[in-house]
Every structure is written in C-alpha cells, then in structure tokens.
Design a protein around this motif. Sequence first.
Motif, PDB file in Angstrom:
ATOM      1  N   ALA A  19      48.727  48.414  47.298  1.00 45.89           N
ATOM      2  CA  ALA A  19      49.366  48.255  45.980  1.00 45.89           C
ATOM      3  C   ALA A  19      48.804  47.055  45.238  1.00 45.89           C
ATOM      4  N   VAL A  20      48.668  45.953  45.940  1.00 45.41           N
ATOM      5  CA  VAL A  20      48.139  44.733  45.300  1.00 45.41           C
ATOM      6  C   VAL A  20      46.689  44.952  44.877  1.00 45.41           C
ATOM      7  N   THR A  21      45.937  45.648  45.710  1.00 49.24           N
ATOM      8  CA  THR A  21      44.529  45.925  45.365  1.00 49.24           C
ATOM      9  C   THR A  21      44.443  46.761  44.097  1.00 49.24           C
ATOM     10  N   LEU A  22      45.243  47.846  44.046  1.00 41.71           N
ATOM     11  CA  LEU A  22      45.225  48.718  42.858  1.00 41.71           C
ATOM     12  C   LEU A  22      45.667  47.950  41.620  1.00 41.71           C
ATOM     13  N   ALA A  23      46.747  47.183  41.796  1.00 39.10           N
ATOM     14  CA  ALA A  23      47.259  46.421  40.658  1.00 39.10           C
ATOM     15  C   ALA A  23      46.233  45.389  40.209  1.00 39.10           C
ATOM     16  N   SER A  24      45.558  44.775  41.139  1.00 38.09           N
ATOM     17  CA  SER A  24      44.539  43.766  40.790  1.00 38.09           C
ATOM     18  C   SER A  24      43.373  44.404  40.057  1.00 38.09           C
TER      19      SER A  24
ATOM     20  N   VAL B  20      44.761  36.151  41.857  1.00 40.34           N
ATOM     21  CA  VAL B  20      45.183  37.482  42.348  1.00 40.34           C
ATOM     22  C   VAL B  20      46.578  37.802  41.835  1.00 40.34           C
ATOM     23  N   ALA B  21      47.430  36.777  41.827  1.00 48.86           N
ATOM     24  CA  ALA B  21      48.794  36.986  41.333  1.00 48.86           C
ATOM     25  C   ALA B  21      48.765  37.386  39.858  1.00 48.86           C
ATOM     26  N   GLY B  22      47.933  36.699  39.080  1.00 48.39           N
ATOM     27  CA  GLY B  22      47.823  37.009  37.648  1.00 48.39           C
ATOM     28  C   GLY B  22      47.333  38.424  37.430  1.00 48.39           C
ATOM     29  N   LEU B  23      46.291  38.785  38.178  1.00 50.13           N
ATOM     30  CA  LEU B  23      45.745  40.141  38.037  1.00 50.13           C
ATOM     31  C   LEU B  23      46.794  41.174  38.451  1.00 50.13           C
ATOM     32  N   THR B  24      47.512  40.866  39.516  1.00 46.17           N
ATOM     33  CA  THR B  24      48.520  41.808  40.014  1.00 46.17           C
ATOM     34  C   THR B  24      49.640  41.995  38.996  1.00 46.17           C
ATOM     35  N   VAL B  25      50.048  40.900  38.379  1.00 46.73           N
ATOM     36  CA  VAL B  25      51.103  40.998  37.362  1.00 46.73           C
ATOM     37  C   VAL B  25      50.635  41.867  36.196  1.00 46.73           C
ATOM     38  N   SER B 219      45.696  53.914  31.281  1.00 50.58           N
ATOM     39  CA  SER B 219      45.362  52.901  32.297  1.00 50.58           C
ATOM     40  C   SER B 219      44.179  52.081  31.793  1.00 50.58           C
ATOM     41  N   ARG B 220      44.234  50.787  31.944  1.00 48.61           N
ATOM     42  CA  ARG B 220      43.178  49.907  31.438  1.00 48.61           C
ATOM     43  C   ARG B 220      41.874  50.126  32.213  1.00 48.61           C
ATOM     44  N   LEU B 221      42.033  50.519  33.474  1.00 50.16           N
ATOM     45  CA  LEU B 221      40.836  50.805  34.283  1.00 50.16           C
ATOM     46  C   LEU B 221      40.117  52.033  33.715  1.00 50.16           C
ATOM     47  N   MET B 222      40.899  53.048  33.355  1.00 48.97           N
ATOM     48  CA  MET B 222      40.330  54.254  32.739  1.00 48.97           C
ATOM     49  C   MET B 222      39.656  53.894  31.419  1.00 48.97           C
TER      50      MET B 222
END
Lengths: 369, 369
Positions: A19-24, B20-25, B219-222
């Motif tokens: 989950a953290v990887t995807l979210a990151s 990582v926390a920032g990216l995850t958020v 999705s931002r990745l998309m």
Amino acid sequence: MNTLKRLLIGTVLTVLIVAVTLASLEGGASLLLFERDYRSAEPAAAAVRDHYAPDTLLGWTGKAAYANADEYGKGVGLTIDSSGRRITPQLADSSSPARRALVCSGDSYTFGLGVDDAHTWCSQLPQYLPNYRAFNMGQTDYGLDQSALWFQRGGAGLAPAVHILAVTDGELERATAESLNGRGKPYFELKGDKLELRNTPVAMPSTSKLRSVNAKRELEGLRVVQLLRTRGRFDRDRPIAAKIESSWPLYEKIFERVAAVRKDSTTLVIAYLPIPRDRRPGEFDKRREKLSALSSKNGIKFVDLTPEYRALRADSADLVFITAPVGGFVPNTGLYSNLGHQWIARTLSAHLQTLGVAAGDNAILKPRP
Amino acid sequence: MAAGKSRALRIIGVLLALVVAGLTVEGASSFALMARDLRSIQPAENFRQAQYDSLLGWVGLPNLHNANNYGPNLVLTTNAEGMRIHSGDNATLAPGERRVICSGDSFTFGSGVADNETFCSYFEKQFPGVRSLNMSQRGYGIDQAYLWYRRDAVRYPHQVHLFAFIWNDFERMALTEFFGYAKPILKLESGKIVAHNVPVPAWTGSSQDVQVQSVLGRSRLMQLVQRRVGVSDSAKMARVDAQVWDVAAAVFTDLQKLNQERHSQLVLVYLPTMLDYEKGAYDSRRERLANFSQQSGIPLVDLTTDLRKVAPDSLRWMFITANGVPVNGSSGHFTARGHEWAAERIAEHVRTMPPVVSALIGTAPGAKP
C-alpha cells in the motif's frame, strides 16, 4: 499459535508495504506533474489580454484604438475607441444628438467577451430603445469598484440619461480583492461612513510576477490539496463568500457614490445579470435579495433577470451561454453567447420600459409567440 | 567519528522517512478522491433499453413505448425487432410506396428526440410515397450496423439504404466492447470479412466499466504516463485507421453488393458532430472516405461542408445542449431541428444522384419523373 501470529503479522506488513509503495508511486507521479506544471506556468490569459492597457487608477482599461477583426474567431471582432471603450456599432447610425446617451457598465458579461462588437447586449439596446444611443463601458474582469471608478472618470462626461450598472456575482467578489491573477487593482475600504480608495496608483505588474501567481495555482493540482478542499474548512469558496457577506456596507457606499454622479440628470439602474450557476435556486439567491434590498433602501432602480432566466426552457438556458461541444473545447465558455446577449438586451429593455426609465418601441418588445 | 557517522545516517533516515511520508500522503489523497468518485458513478442510460444479441452484442428492447422517454412528449417506440418506428406498423408498404432503410448509431436512432423527429423519419417528407425504416441502434459501430443490415434487412424490401455514421463509429470497430458491453469485431481473412468475438459473451444488467475507467484515469500516475506517451488526435485517428480502414472499406463494398442483390441503392452518409465544425484531425479520414467513394463508385454524402456553412450561433440549436434533455447521454446529438436539417441536406445531395432518385420516386433510372 506463534506461527499463526507470525503469519498474521507478516501478511499485515506485506499489505502495508504494498500500500505504501503504491501510494508513494502515485504521490511521486503527482509531485512530478506538479513540478512540471509549476515550472512551465505562463501568466494567466486573463491577466495579459492583448486589448488591455495599464491604468494607474483602474489597474487596466481598454487599449485605445485597438482593433482585431478576428479577436474571438473568424469575423468575430473587437474594436476599442480612443477612450478605451468597446464600440457599439449602432452608434454610427444612431449618433443623432436627439438621442439620449445610455451607458452600460460592468464586467466581461457587459464587455461581451467572446462575441463581436455589434452583438453585445449594450450594442443591441438601441434596437429596443430607439431614443437612446448606447456606450459600452464594460471591461473584462472588472470588479464593482473599478466599474464605479471608471464611470466617475469617463462616463459622466457622456452626460447619460441612463446608467445601467450591470452586476454579476464575479463583480462582487472582485470588489473585495486588491489584485486579480497577479495584476493589481484599486479597491475601496470603508472607514466609518466614508469610502477610501486603496492601492492607487496601481503598480504595473511584471511578467515574472504574473507567471509566479499563476504557477501557485498549480498547487490546486496536488491531490492532497484537492482532498482538503472537499472539507468545509478548506473550501476555497468559503472565505470569498464570507468576505462578500461582510462587504455589503461597502457595496452600498459604492452604489451611493455612483448614484451621486450627475444624480439630478442620470438615472442609475442596477441590473443583476445571471450566470450559469444562477440556473437553480441556491445560496447565491441571498445576494440578489440583498442587492434588491440595498437598491430599494437607496432609491435606486433595480432589475434582476434571474427569474426570466430560470423560466427559460432547459436548452434555451444552455444556449444563453457559450458552451463547448461534448468532448471538445471552445474559449470563453460560460460567457454570454450571441443569443444570450440578444436575450439580455431584449429582456432588460422590457424592464427599463416597465420601470419608466426608458421609452422603447412597444411593438418590438411585445412577447413573441 | 563513528558517532558522527551514525548521526548522519539517522538524519538521512529521518529525511527519507519524511519524503516517503509526504509521497504516501499525496498518493493516499489521490486514492481517497478516486474512491469518492467511484461511489457516485451512474450506469450508462442507453443500455437500459437494450437486450443481449449473440451476433450484434445488443439490440433495442422490442415493443417499447415510452411516451416521455427523453422528456415530456419525447416518445420512443420500437417494433417487435427492436427497431425504432414512428408511424405505426411499417412492416408492410402500401402499393406504390417505397422504403428507405437508415442504418447507424445513436445519431441515426435519434437519442434525445421523439420518434418522428429523427432525420430518417423527416426524410419521408422529402420524397412523397417514401416510408423509412430506422435500423440504427445506440452505441453501434460501423461493424454492428453492417451485421444487422446483413442479417435482418432482407425481411424489409427496400429501394434505398442510407448507411450513416459519425467519426467515432470507426473507433468502435477496433473494440470488442463498448461501455462495458461486449460486441463483435470484424477482421479480414483472405479478403473476406469474418466476425470475431461471436457469439458475443452474454451480459445482463448494467455495466459501469467505462465510468470506472474514467475515474482510474484521474490517477496522477496514469496522467503522467499519458503525458509521456500522449499522442495528438491525428495520430490517434491514424492508429485506428491503420487497424480498421481496410475492414471498413470491405464492409462498404459488401454493403454495395448486398444492396445490389436486394435491388436497392446504397448511399454512405457521414454525419458531422460539433467536433467536425472546425477543420482538424477528422478531415483526413473524411478525405479518405471521399477518395474511396470516387474509386469504388459507392455514393457518399458528407454533411460536414454543409455544417461548416451554418452560422455558429445557429449551429448550437442543432445539437442537444448539456441540460437540454433530462436523459444522461443525449447531449451532443442532433436536436429535432438538427435532424430536420440533416434530412434536408441528405435529400439535397441525393437529388444529384439519378439512380437513387429514380429508386426513391419509383421510375426507371434516366426516366424523367
């Protein structure tokens, strides 16, 4: 038991890591897009229109003698006269001194962004009110404050018999701000019972500042910002609504100031022009009610075109505004179309006649089958 | 030294954790917004009135009669085979009457208008003694319209076949499903048209696949991936044409053969949408169609040139606006006025085609009416 516990912990950890990887990854992509958009941001189109000229009192005004026959598309032209006003072509045919002057003030809905000179509602008024010649003192992106100041400076000299101060929700919002898209503007503050003008002379903005202001807008592309905006406390519209709510005494003073200009010979009419969000009853109705009450209190005539707009058939109501085709894009969406301007001119003229403000041609204004 | 190194590592570790926390958020916010959007998805309206067909994917529900299907008095009626009808039983013709069959998608079907307001029904007024049969279906591609005609039209003796399509009907030929509903796909094998994905996988109930895909597209990745590999409309169209053009040409050729066997005159009809109004990506395909028509001798009516002569504000009356009809998915289609215009323009073009005119008025080719 220990094995089960270890298995459970292992599963939870695995899920967490995935989950953290995807979210990151998603977050990383978002920040990357933001960084690119931020670096490549250009000044907002609304801040650098070709037909603007800087003005130390008003922030910007129309560029004298500007003319572009294809400003809004092939054959959809924009012409500005030597005074910075958009021309009203009927003026050429109806400039007889016997016709009385009628001035239209307002923002882009009055200026006629997206339609040509002859199709603005102001240009069309003389068709229904043949005893008048119309002058378009609308300007794109103006607030109520700028409209008032411009009329004071440039409208009084036209000796108008009627002054239509067209008001949209946007004008009320802009009157609470000291800049728009990075371009400085004048604004009023109420000190006791007096209006005090601030931020003049208006400083000329640099391109880098305009770009930087627009770049900051890219923050809205961040997903964490979008999520926060869904929460009431971070809703962007709330502070604006609160500011407007607290600004009614200010608006009243501005209206008084405008009414005082040639008060014995010019009839001021405040006309509320509906925009797409006025289609359905909602929280913005209170603003229109306040405008009406304020006008009544100060003996100023008030016209609200929203009821007629809401009575239009759904497709007609859509056609009042410039709209994009499904899947496509056109500029200036949300502003009045040619049909919209025609409808405004016709409906407004009927109101002016009913109010006894302007004599018109009854045959033209009779309801069509 | 060791303590210094350990401290540095701790600081790096903390910074890394913060990143990582920032990216995850940011990523988690994006997923939260997408989940919110997924909860408010509505199924596509058009497929509520369709039923499964093992060859075509879907056909209209038979014997339907909804008096207010698209809004007040906007009736939808179908016969026993799910074809839209406008004047009672049109299975039998009176002596001397001729029949024209109209094939196509929702533009020909008349999404958003009443039974007697489609261009197919209006076409009857252009040629006395002509009855029309609407063999179109919402969501069809060129492939499905062809297969339906091939399978079922033989039951309805006809003299003219208007095979109508919009630009997107080519794109649909490259798909094995549309809006989540399975459909056939045609391929050329040794020069012959072969239907694949048949029998079409059965479906029941509504699908929300397309809406789900649209939400996932946020999705931002998309979005990042799309920006990297993004292609222009022209390139997308060229890619589709590389896949389907030869099949489409073979379909048109086979339609010509079928019509000849059935003593009917085929006319291909390109229906423009609002997106065709400006010159752009779709013109290259239209040019290709025109060349094909010239080389094959199959008549083509392309209404795009006619559409581009319509004034912009009149144009908008021809297409259903966003709120014009209270049925999701109708906007963008022809209004009744648009259909009437299309019928008039098609008839005008057809009048320059002597064999087609002769078929419509019931004289031998070359004979004067």
